[in-house]
Design an enzyme around this catalytic site. Structure first.
Site, short mmCIF file in Angstrom:
data_model
loop_
_atom_site.label_atom_id
_atom_site.label_comp_id
_atom_site.label_asym_id
_atom_site.label_seq_id
_atom_site.Cartn_x
_atom_site.Cartn_y
_atom_site.Cartn_z
N ARG A 36 43.12 -17.76 -11.99
CA ARG A 36 43.99 -17.00 -11.08
C ARG A 36 45.40 -17.58 -11.07
O ARG A 36 45.62 -18.75 -11.38
CB ARG A 36 43.41 -17.04 -9.67
CG ARG A 36 42.14 -16.21 -9.49
CD ARG A 36 41.66 -16.26 -8.04
NE ARG A 36 41.25 -17.60 -7.65
CZ ARG A 36 41.97 -18.43 -6.92
NH1 ARG A 36 43.16 -18.06 -6.46
NH2 ARG A 36 41.52 -19.63 -6.61
N LYS B 297 39.30 -10.70 -6.68
CA LYS B 297 39.80 -11.51 -5.57
C LYS B 297 40.89 -10.79 -4.77
O LYS B 297 41.07 -11.06 -3.58
CB LYS B 297 40.32 -12.85 -6.09
CG LYS B 297 39.21 -13.81 -6.50
CD LYS B 297 38.22 -14.07 -5.37
CE LYS B 297 37.23 -15.14 -5.74
NZ LYS B 297 36.19 -15.33 -4.68
N HIS C 239 34.04 -16.37 2.38
CA HIS C 239 33.95 -16.78 0.98
C HIS C 239 32.67 -17.58 0.84
O HIS C 239 32.66 -18.81 0.93
CB HIS C 239 35.17 -17.61 0.61
CG HIS C 239 35.25 -17.95 -0.84
ND1 HIS C 239 35.80 -19.12 -1.30
CD2 HIS C 239 34.84 -17.27 -1.94
CE1 HIS C 239 35.74 -19.15 -2.63
NE2 HIS C 239 35.16 -18.04 -3.04
N SER D 80 35.36 -22.41 -5.64
CA SER D 80 34.87 -22.26 -7.00
C SER D 80 34.44 -23.61 -7.57
O SER D 80 35.13 -24.62 -7.43
CB SER D 80 35.98 -21.67 -7.87
OG SER D 80 35.58 -21.62 -9.21
N THR E 252 27.18 -20.06 -6.54
CA THR E 252 26.39 -19.17 -7.39
C THR E 252 25.09 -19.83 -7.79
O THR E 252 24.01 -19.24 -7.71
CB THR E 252 27.20 -18.76 -8.63
OG1 THR E 252 28.37 -18.06 -8.21
CG2 THR E 252 26.38 -17.87 -9.54
#
Length: 536
Positions: free
Chosen positions: A63, A205, A224, A242, A247
């Site tokens: 990003r 995002k 988030h 992140s 995940t």
């Protein structure tokens, strides 16, 4: 004999609301096979072994947060927490950029349109229209968001539009941007402009940022986090930036996956914003993460910036030749134990994930309500290499609510909403460190995933609540003395260091960073919450 006619995929609303009159071919709501064929035909990427599509997004492989802007206009101006995260751009600059992006898209030989939902709860979802010249980007958003039934496409009316021009370069002098790259949100006109970057994460995002603005206005907390649910209906949330394990840890074969990244918490429970997952795949292994690994061998999955072995076109998951931030995008239903509704009950447990580069936070700790608020506002982790441009090694960072770069309102608004929900529903909060143990980054080792899984499962099952705890003298955290399947010495980070004095110095250093960071919230943080922080 008659054959059934193909379903109508083109919305009757057309592209007039997006200000577009394309001169080229327009593709409405194609499915994965046609999108992949188009992407290959157009030279946008290639197929890997077993059929996933591979795209390279250089030079942007993460990003570009410094190139994101929010249009400053009267109807939303007083709501937005202006600053480094929400940089203002004028209405005049937006209109100039919009006109140029529209003209650019109109001139393309082909455009791909995807009409999708953001939000599994129909009461709060947005109807989004993505327009892009790239077939693989169209397939990406089709993977990532919720796909309407084909019967709903003809009457689909978007209430948010995303115009995507990855090859278009902005002119800072003309458009008011910082560089040629831009992610510009106009909340009043419900329009997002994205250009100057091929990195697909911007497409998802930017809509998350929108949901972070829209939902709190409706009394719904946007988060988030990932979410999963047990056989007894016990929902769990996993907050974290992140690379901290959202995940990985939510994709537990013993629990149903609600979603891996973005959720809302309303009076009815938890709901996913998305219809897919966007997993980091650097060093992915079939042995440790079998369900995620399986998706990388499925047609329709998109792999970003991975390296393929010459000849076999098998993925080299260990290679960082392009970036450490390699990604896989796949529909949620590619995970065998996904929850089709994308919804769950009010969470029984909430997990705050951190990757502590200092190597001093415990691998698991039980938080009091006040500590939960302190660590939520702090949002401490290590910013891992490659997730954002310019980050080449882990750095300690504080990101309010574990997602400050996506927040629109002031962070304390989200924190207050979380505090009220935790109290109302009696949710237990845990702090889990997936980072380093035995020393800081470069000296210690990353916490073993099987240990982290064992600790999380013990927490969610209720077993940890029955264990005796000791209190960390610096951070005040409550550390369990035993977790089934985890060596006892691992549970107290001080015991994993060769030099206990060095640990104490490092712990005090991090505690001081927490104390300095919390000051930026000023009087918005109560004395009870402040006292729940590290003592140093």
């Amino acid at each position: 004999m008659t054959t059934a006619s193909a379903p109508v995929r083109e919305s009757s609303t057309g592209l007039g609301a997006q200000g577009l009159k394309p001169a080229g071919t327009l593709h409405w709501n194609l499915e994965a096979p046609d999108l992949v064929q188009a992407a290959i035909r157009k030279g946008e990427g290639e197929l890997a072994h077993m059929g996933p599509f591979v795209a390279v997004t250089k030079p942007h492989t993460g990003r570009s947060p410094n190139d994101k802007f929010v249009v400053k206009e009267p109807s939303t101006e007083n709501d937005v927490d202006w600053g480094k995260v929400n940089q203002p751009i004028s209405e005049a600059h937006f209109e100039t950029l919009l006109a140029d992006v529209q003209a650019y898209l109109n001139q393309q030989g082909e455009l791909f349109v995807q009409d999708l939902y953001c939000g599994a709860d129909a009461a709060y979802r947005l109807s989004c229209r993505y327009v892009t010249p790239n077939a693989w980007h169209a397939n990406f958003v089709r993977n990532m968001f919720i796909r309407p039934d084909v019967s709903a496409l003809a009457s689909f009316v978007p209430n948010f539009s995303i115009l995507h021009a990855p090859e278009f370069q902005a002119d800072p002098a003309k458009h008011g941007t910082r560089t040629s790259t831009f992610i510009v949100l106009n909340l009043a006109k419900r329009t997002i402009l994205i250009g100057g970057t091929r990195y697909a994460g911007e497409l998802k995002k930017s809509m998350f940022t929108v949901m972070n603005y829209m939902l709190p206005k409706q009394g719904v907390l946007s988060m988030h986090c990932s979410a999963n649910i047990g056989n007894d209906g016990d929902t769990a949330l996993f907050f974290g930036l992140s690379g901290t394990g959202k995940t990985t840890l939510s994709a537990d074969p013993e629990r149903g996956l609600i979603g891996d990244d973005e959720h809302g918490w309303s009076e009815h429970g938890v709901f996913n914003f998305e219809g897919g997952c966007y997993a980091k795949v650097i060093n992915l292994s079939k042995e440790q993460e079998p369900d995620i690994y399986a998706t990388t061998e499925m047609f329709g999955t998109i792999l970003e910036n991975v390296v393929l072995e010459p000849g076999t076109k098998r993925v080299d998951f260990g290679s960082q030749a392009i970036t450490e931030n390699t990604r896989a995008s796949y529909p949620l239903h590619y995970i065998r134990n996904h929850v089709p509704s994308g919804r769950g009950n009010h969470p029984k447990h909430v997990v705050f994930l951190t990757a502590d580069a200092f190597g001093v936070l415990p691998p698991v700790a039980k938080l009091t309500p006040e500590q939960a608020m302190y660590y939520f506002l702090s949002g401490y982790t290590a910013k891992l290499a490659g997730t954002e441009r310019g980050v080449t090694e882990p750095q300690a960072t504080f990101s309010a609510c574990f997602g400050a770069v996506f927040l629109v309102w002031h962070p304390t608004k989200y924190a207050e909403m979380l505090g009220e929900l935790l109290k109302k529903h009696g949710s237990q909060v845990w702090l889990v460190n997936t980072g380093w143990s035995g020393g800081p980054y470069g000296v210690g080792a990353r916490m073993k995933l099987p240990y982290t899984r064992a600790m999380v499962r013990a927490a969610l099952s209720g077993a940890l609540e029955k264990e005796d705890t000791i209190t960390d003298p610096i951070f005040g955290l409550h550390l369990p003395v035993h977790v089934e399947g985890v060596p006892n010495e691992v549970l107290n980070p001080r015991n994993t260091w060769k030099d206990s004095k060095a640990y104490d110095e490092q712990a005090k250093k991090l505690a001081a960073m927490f104390q300095e960071n919390i000051k930026k919230f000023g009087a918005a943080v109560s004395a009870d919450i402040l006292s729940a922080g590290p003592k140093g």
